[in-house]
Design a protein around this motif. Structure first.
Motif, short mmCIF file in Angstrom:
data_model
loop_
_atom_site.label_atom_id
_atom_site.label_comp_id
_atom_site.label_asym_id
_atom_site.label_seq_id
_atom_site.Cartn_x
_atom_site.Cartn_y
_atom_site.Cartn_z
N GLU A 103 38.03 52.24 34.86
CA GLU A 103 38.53 51.29 36.78
C GLU A 103 37.85 51.94 37.85
N PHE A 105 39.08 50.42 40.71
CA PHE A 105 39.86 49.30 41.27
C PHE A 105 39.58 49.54 42.90
N ARG A 121 36.34 41.07 37.94
CA ARG A 121 37.74 41.94 37.99
C ARG A 121 37.82 41.76 40.02
N PRO A 209 46.28 50.01 42.92
CA PRO A 209 45.47 50.92 41.99
C PRO A 209 45.09 51.47 42.12
N ASP A 211 41.87 54.31 40.89
CA ASP A 211 40.62 54.49 39.96
C ASP A 211 41.19 55.80 38.97
#
Length: 387
Positions: A103, A105, A121, A209, A211
């Protein structure tokens, strides 16, 4: 059912914030690395487990499995994928199972929109927690804060006890290249000076968060002997769900490991808490570490703060915990954060803070809210070097 299932491949893309790489490309990079690690070609992968719905991923990654499906139990999904893969392997439905996540994010900022079927998302609605969202309970920090407040009030603990967890995990992350906390250790005073997010959780109690992509390949113990990657055996597993605790009012006081997940995993592995060399816990907030240390039986109720302060979770302690910095100070790849570090520790290849002679690792995963705050699923894995 997990007996004999073996991890033979681990692949990780770069992990961090604002990497500028798409989610799909992060997944492909992780897949490439996992296959290289295992010494397998794409055509040998007969089953793919992904998270969310990614219909183009197979084509993009050049995969052609017999079976591919999405699995979604929130942060419990990575550990649960190992349980599912083990069952498929044991029953002859699969030979080589690839489990992949990725992901990005930290791209677009979340939009403040209510939860609805069309939310994606990037919508804040994706962080709603069942009907309590209607009353202002938005985001996982609010859920964990309730558990934290109950814990502090019940056991007379303080915010400084949460700080002790954050300091230990940041100390791990501060020396791990690529970790979000790399080069930035913190003190209790700095923790206490950080702003309040949801009382009693402060900024330095919370993960952020990031990535990144992670992929693992599993097969049988017999086939593992022909793979290039150092094997890590799945000695035991167990699943539980915290929704049952809604009915007796104990939900905020439990994280989900007890009574089922931990008992089943330890039972299948034929071990107890004292046999664990190192622990990798799903803990996006500091309170989750304290509660799981107690639920797993490493210390008694209310004793986790003293356990941490005594150095037991540190690098020279009896139970080094979240040795890569965890989700708090390492990186946030949902339940793949603890799973990947557990595999590295059992291989003896952790880039920093490798636990000497570590033989058995506990990995936990939690997530997949059941429509009520805190009603997450919980999965326990016991990983080990091949016996």
């Amino acid at each position: 059912m997990t007996s004999g299932a073996t991890v033979v491949g681990l692949g990780m893309s770069p992990q961090g914030r604002r990497l500028g790489i798409s989610s799909r490309e992060l997944r492909r990079q992780a897949i490439d690395a996992a296959l290289l690690d295992a010494g397998l070609c794409r055509t040998q992968i007969d089953t793919c487990i992904c998270f969310g719905v990614q219909p183009e991923d197979l084509r993009y990654a050049g995969l052609s499995p017999r079976m591919s499906f999405a699995l979604n139990s929130g942060g419990a999904s990575p550990a649960l994928s190992v349980v599912v893969a083990a069952a498929l392997i044991a029953t002859g439905r699969a030979e080589y199972v690839l489990s992949v996540y990725g992901e990005a994010f930290t791209g677009d900022a979340p939009r403040m929109e209510p939860h609805h079927d069309g939310a994606d998302r990037s919508d804040i609605g994706g962080y709603s927690y069942g009907y309590p969202y209607l009353y202002g309970l938005v985001g996982p920090a609010a859920v964990y804060a309730m558990a934290a407040r109950r814990y502090l009030d019940t056991f007379g603990a303080t915010s400084e006890d949460l700080a002790a967890v954050a300091v230990v995990e940041r100390a791990y992350g501060a020396v791990r290249p690529g970790a979000v906390g790399y080069g930035r250790p913190i003190t209790v005073s700095e923790h206490q000076a950080s702003r309040m997010i949801v009382d009693p959780l402060r900024l330095l109690d919370c993960s952020r968060p990031t990535d990144g992509g992670v992929a693992v390949v599993l097969t049988s113990a017999e086939r593992a002997a022909d793979c290039a990657g150092d094997p890590v055996e799945v000695l035991g597993s167990g699943c539980g769900h915290n929704i049952a605790n809604w009915w007796d009012g104990t939900m905020p006081g439990r994280f989900g490991a007890a009574p089922d997940a931990a008992r089943l995993a330890f039972g299948e592995a034929g071990i107890g808490p004292d046999d664990i060399s190192v622990a990798q816990l799903y803990a996006p907030f500091t309170i989750a570490t304290l509660m799981q240390l107690e639920e797993y039986g490493f210390c008694g109720p209310g004793e986790a703060p003293d356990f941490v302060r005594a150095g037991h979770t540190g690098p020279t302690g009896s139970l080094p915990t979240n040795t890569g910095g965890g989700q708090h100070s390492g990186f946030y790849a949902t339940g793949f954060t603890p799973l990947s570090e557990g595999i590295l520790q059992m291989r003896g290849t952790a880039p920093t803070h490798q636990v000497p002679d570590a033989e058995v690792c506990l990995v936990s995963g939690s997530g997949g809210n059941g429509g009520v705050q805190g009603s997450w699923a919980h999965v326990t894995l016991v990983l080990g070097r091949p016996r």
